[in-house]
Design a protein around this motif. Structure first.
Motif, PDB file in Angstrom:
ATOM      1  N   GLY A  48       0.759  -1.255   0.000  1.00  8.99           N
ATOM      2  CA  GLY A  48       0.000   0.000   0.000  1.00  8.99           C
ATOM      3  C   GLY A  48       0.779   1.290   0.000  1.00  8.99           C
ATOM      4  O   GLY A  48       0.198   2.364   0.155  1.00  8.99           O
ATOM      5  N   HIS A  49       2.085   1.237  -0.200  1.00  9.73           N
ATOM      6  CA  HIS A  49       2.881   2.470  -0.249  1.00  9.73           C
ATOM      7  C   HIS A  49       2.953   3.000  -1.676  1.00  9.73           C
ATOM      8  O   HIS A  49       3.280   2.260  -2.604  1.00  9.73           O
ATOM      9  N   ASN A  50       2.659   4.284  -1.855  1.00  8.56           N
ATOM     10  CA  ASN A  50       2.785   4.911  -3.171  1.00  8.56           C
ATOM     11  C   ASN A  50       4.222   5.381  -3.355  1.00  8.56           C
ATOM     12  O   ASN A  50       4.718   6.213  -2.601  1.00  8.56           O
ATOM     13  N   LEU A  51       4.887   4.827  -4.386  1.00 11.91           N
ATOM     14  CA  LEU A  51       6.282   5.152  -4.648  1.00 11.91           C
ATOM     15  C   LEU A  51       6.450   6.300  -5.621  1.00 11.91           C
ATOM     16  O   LEU A  51       7.484   6.959  -5.649  1.00 11.91           O
ATOM     17  N   GLY A  52       5.473   6.518  -6.460  1.00  9.95           N
ATOM     18  CA  GLY A  52       5.550   7.533  -7.496  1.00  9.95           C
ATOM     19  C   GLY A  52       4.277   7.501  -8.304  1.00  9.95           C
ATOM     20  O   GLY A  52       3.267   6.962  -7.856  1.00  9.95           O
ATOM     21  N   THR A  53       4.340   8.062  -9.492  1.00 13.15           N
ATOM     22  CA  THR A  53       3.173   8.080 -10.361  1.00 13.15           C
ATOM     23  C   THR A  53       3.570   7.796 -11.799  1.00 13.15           C
ATOM     24  O   THR A  53       4.693   8.067 -12.212  1.00 13.15           O
ATOM     25  N   LEU A  54       2.645   7.247 -12.530  1.00 15.96           N
ATOM     26  CA  LEU A  54       2.753   7.134 -13.976  1.00 15.96           C
ATOM     27  C   LEU A  54       1.859   8.251 -14.503  1.00 15.96           C
ATOM     28  O   LEU A  54       0.684   8.316 -14.155  1.00 15.96           O
ATOM     29  N   CYS A  55       2.432   9.156 -15.294  1.00 15.74           N
ATOM     30  CA  CYS A  55       1.705  10.366 -15.688  1.00 15.74           C
ATOM     31  C   CYS A  55       1.540  10.491 -17.196  1.00 15.74           C
ATOM     32  O   CYS A  55       2.387  10.038 -17.961  1.00 15.74           O
ATOM     33  N   ALA A  56       0.458  11.138 -17.575  1.00 15.05           N
ATOM     34  CA  ALA A  56       0.234  11.561 -18.961  1.00 15.05           C
ATOM     35  C   ALA A  56      -0.094  13.048 -18.907  1.00 15.05           C
ATOM     36  O   ALA A  56      -0.895  13.479 -18.069  1.00 15.05           O
ATOM     37  N   ILE A  57       0.557  13.833 -19.771  1.00 15.62           N
ATOM     38  CA  ILE A  57       0.308  15.274 -19.798  1.00 15.62           C
ATOM     39  C   ILE A  57       0.054  15.717 -21.231  1.00 15.62           C
ATOM     40  O   ILE A  57       0.404  15.029 -22.185  1.00 15.62           O
ATOM     41  N   ASP A  58      -0.565  16.900 -21.355  1.00 12.01           N
ATOM     42  CA  ASP A  58      -0.811  17.471 -22.681  1.00 12.01           C
ATOM     43  C   ASP A  58      -0.928  18.980 -22.541  1.00 12.01           C
ATOM     44  O   ASP A  58      -1.242  19.488 -21.465  1.00 12.01           O
ATOM     45  N   ARG A  59      -0.696  19.669 -23.624  1.00 14.12           N
ATOM     46  CA  ARG A  59      -0.861  21.120 -23.657  1.00 14.12           C
ATOM     47  C   ARG A  59      -2.285  21.528 -23.993  1.00 14.12           C
ATOM     48  O   ARG A  59      -2.620  22.700 -23.942  1.00 14.12           O
ATOM     49  N   GLU A  60      -3.116  20.568 -24.334  1.00 12.33           N
ATOM     50  CA  GLU A  60      -4.514  20.830 -24.662  1.00 12.33           C
ATOM     51  C   GLU A  60      -5.411  20.271 -23.556  1.00 12.33           C
ATOM     52  O   GLU A  60      -5.176  19.173 -23.075  1.00 12.33           O
ATOM     53  N   PRO A  61      -6.465  21.001 -23.173  1.00 12.20           N
ATOM     54  CA  PRO A  61      -7.414  20.442 -22.202  1.00 12.20           C
ATOM     55  C   PRO A  61      -8.104  19.212 -22.801  1.00 12.20           C
ATOM     56  O   PRO A  61      -8.343  19.149 -24.009  1.00 12.20           O
ATOM     57  N   ARG A  62      -8.388  18.235 -21.971  1.00 11.40           N
ATOM     58  CA  ARG A  62      -9.072  17.023 -22.428  1.00 11.40           C
ATOM     59  C   ARG A  62      -9.575  16.256 -21.230  1.00 11.40           C
ATOM     60  O   ARG A  62      -9.221  16.555 -20.103  1.00 11.40           O
ATOM     61  N   HIS A  63     -10.392  15.264 -21.483  1.00 11.07           N
ATOM     62  CA  HIS A  63     -10.853  14.320 -20.463  1.00 11.07           C
ATOM     63  C   HIS A  63     -10.373  12.936 -20.880  1.00 11.07           C
ATOM     64  O   HIS A  63     -10.529  12.557 -22.039  1.00 11.07           O
ATOM     65  N   ALA A  64      -9.821  12.195 -19.947  1.00 10.27           N
ATOM     66  CA  ALA A  64      -9.415  10.817 -20.225  1.00 10.27           C
ATOM     67  C   ALA A  64     -10.665   9.941 -20.225  1.00 10.27           C
ATOM     68  O   ALA A  64     -11.541  10.100 -19.382  1.00 10.27           O
ATOM     69  N   THR A  65     -10.741   9.038 -21.180  1.00  2.00           N
ATOM     70  CA  THR A  65     -11.858   8.096 -21.222  1.00  2.00           C
ATOM     71  C   THR A  65     -11.610   7.007 -20.167  1.00  2.00           C
ATOM     72  O   THR A  65     -10.467   6.783 -19.759  1.00  2.00           O
ATOM     73  N   PRO A  66     -12.657   6.322 -19.749  1.00  2.00           N
ATOM     74  CA  PRO A  66     -12.456   5.217 -18.802  1.00  2.00           C
ATOM     75  C   PRO A  66     -11.473   4.168 -19.336  1.00  2.00           C
ATOM     76  O   PRO A  66     -10.683   3.614 -18.572  1.00  2.00           O
ATOM     77  N   ASP A  67     -11.505   3.911 -20.642  1.00  2.00           N
ATOM     78  CA  ASP A  67     -10.577   2.944 -21.227  1.00  2.00           C
ATOM     79  C   ASP A  67      -9.131   3.448 -21.144  1.00  2.00           C
ATOM     80  O   ASP A  67      -8.211   2.676 -20.878  1.00  2.00           O
ATOM     81  N   GLN A  68      -8.917   4.741 -21.375  1.00  2.00           N
ATOM     82  CA  GLN A  68      -7.569   5.309 -21.272  1.00  2.00           C
ATOM     83  C   GLN A  68      -7.049   5.217 -19.838  1.00  2.00           C
ATOM     84  O   GLN A  68      -5.888   4.886 -19.613  1.00  2.00           O
ATOM     85  N   VAL A  69      -7.914   5.496 -18.871  1.00  2.66           N
ATOM     86  CA  VAL A  69      -7.514   5.395 -17.463  1.00  2.66           C
ATOM     87  C   VAL A  69      -7.185   3.940 -17.127  1.00  2.66           C
ATOM     88  O   VAL A  69      -6.154   3.652 -16.506  1.00  2.66           O
ATOM     89  N   ALA A  70      -8.033   3.005 -17.559  1.00  2.60           N
ATOM     90  CA  ALA A  70      -7.804   1.581 -17.281  1.00  2.60           C
ATOM     91  C   ALA A  70      -6.502   1.095 -17.915  1.00  2.60           C
ATOM     92  O   ALA A  70      -5.750   0.328 -17.299  1.00  2.60           O
ATOM     93  N   THR A  71      -6.209   1.546 -19.126  1.00  2.00           N
ATOM     94  CA  THR A  71      -4.965   1.163 -19.795  1.00  2.00           C
ATOM     95  C   THR A  71      -3.761   1.670 -19.012  1.00  2.00           C
ATOM     96  O   THR A  71      -2.780   0.947 -18.825  1.00  2.00           O
ATOM     97  N   ARG A  72      -3.830   2.894 -18.526  1.00  3.92           N
ATOM     98  CA  ARG A  72      -2.721   3.441 -17.745  1.00  3.92           C
ATOM     99  C   ARG A  72      -2.597   2.746 -16.384  1.00  3.92           C
ATOM    100  O   ARG A  72      -1.500   2.578 -15.873  1.00  3.92           O
TER     101      ARG A  72
END
Length: 142
Positions: A48-72
């Motif tokens: 249960g310890h959080n060591l870091g994060t896997l991140c996705a960033i963009d210069r454009e506003p957007r919403h991640a789809t549930p499938d994109q979140v699940a893939t990440r």
């Protein structure tokens, strides 16, 4: 933003950092990068310890789809499996012996093959002789 995401127990999304009160003063938002979208998935150990994060960033506003979140989330699980295997290799002791409870729904599916070009080619989990245990599969076929 990663410092905030690591404190969460679930994916943390900023759809438009330019208007989100949590990020208005962040230099990545106000500076030349002009960051607008951020999605951070905590990299969590079996205990249960959080060591870091896997991140996705963009210069454009957007919403991640549930499938994109699940893939990440699946990718974050692969990252953690690799980190735990390195721990196993370095210490000679098993790292993760069972996956975290929140990943249980994906644990019965096979893992992705790394030695084949097709993204959806799957194989059953292989035993890991270094730790005398099986590697928990993390991928799901979509």
């Amino acid at each position: 933003m990663c410092a905030s995401a690591i404190l969460q127990g679930e994916p943390w999304e900023i759809s438009n950092a330019a208007v989100d009160p949590r990020t208005l003063l962040n230099p990545l938002v106000t500076g030349s990068l002009g960051l607008r979208f951020y999605l951070g998935i905590p990299l969590t150990t079996n205990d249960g310890h959080n060591l870091g994060t896997l991140c996705a960033i963009d210069r454009e506003p957007r919403h991640a789809t549930p499938d994109q979140v699940a893939t990440r989330q699946d990718l974050a699980a692969v990252v953690m499996d690799e980190l735990e295997l390195r721990l196993c290799d370095a210490s000679g002791r098993p790292g993760r012996t069972s996956p975290p409870a929140r990943r249980d729904s994906r644990c019965s599916s096979p893992k992705r093959r790394r030695d084949t070009p097709g993204r959806d080619e799957l194989q059953p989990p292989d035993p890991d002789p270094r730790c005398n245990r099986s590697i928990a599969p993390t991928g799901t076929k979509r």
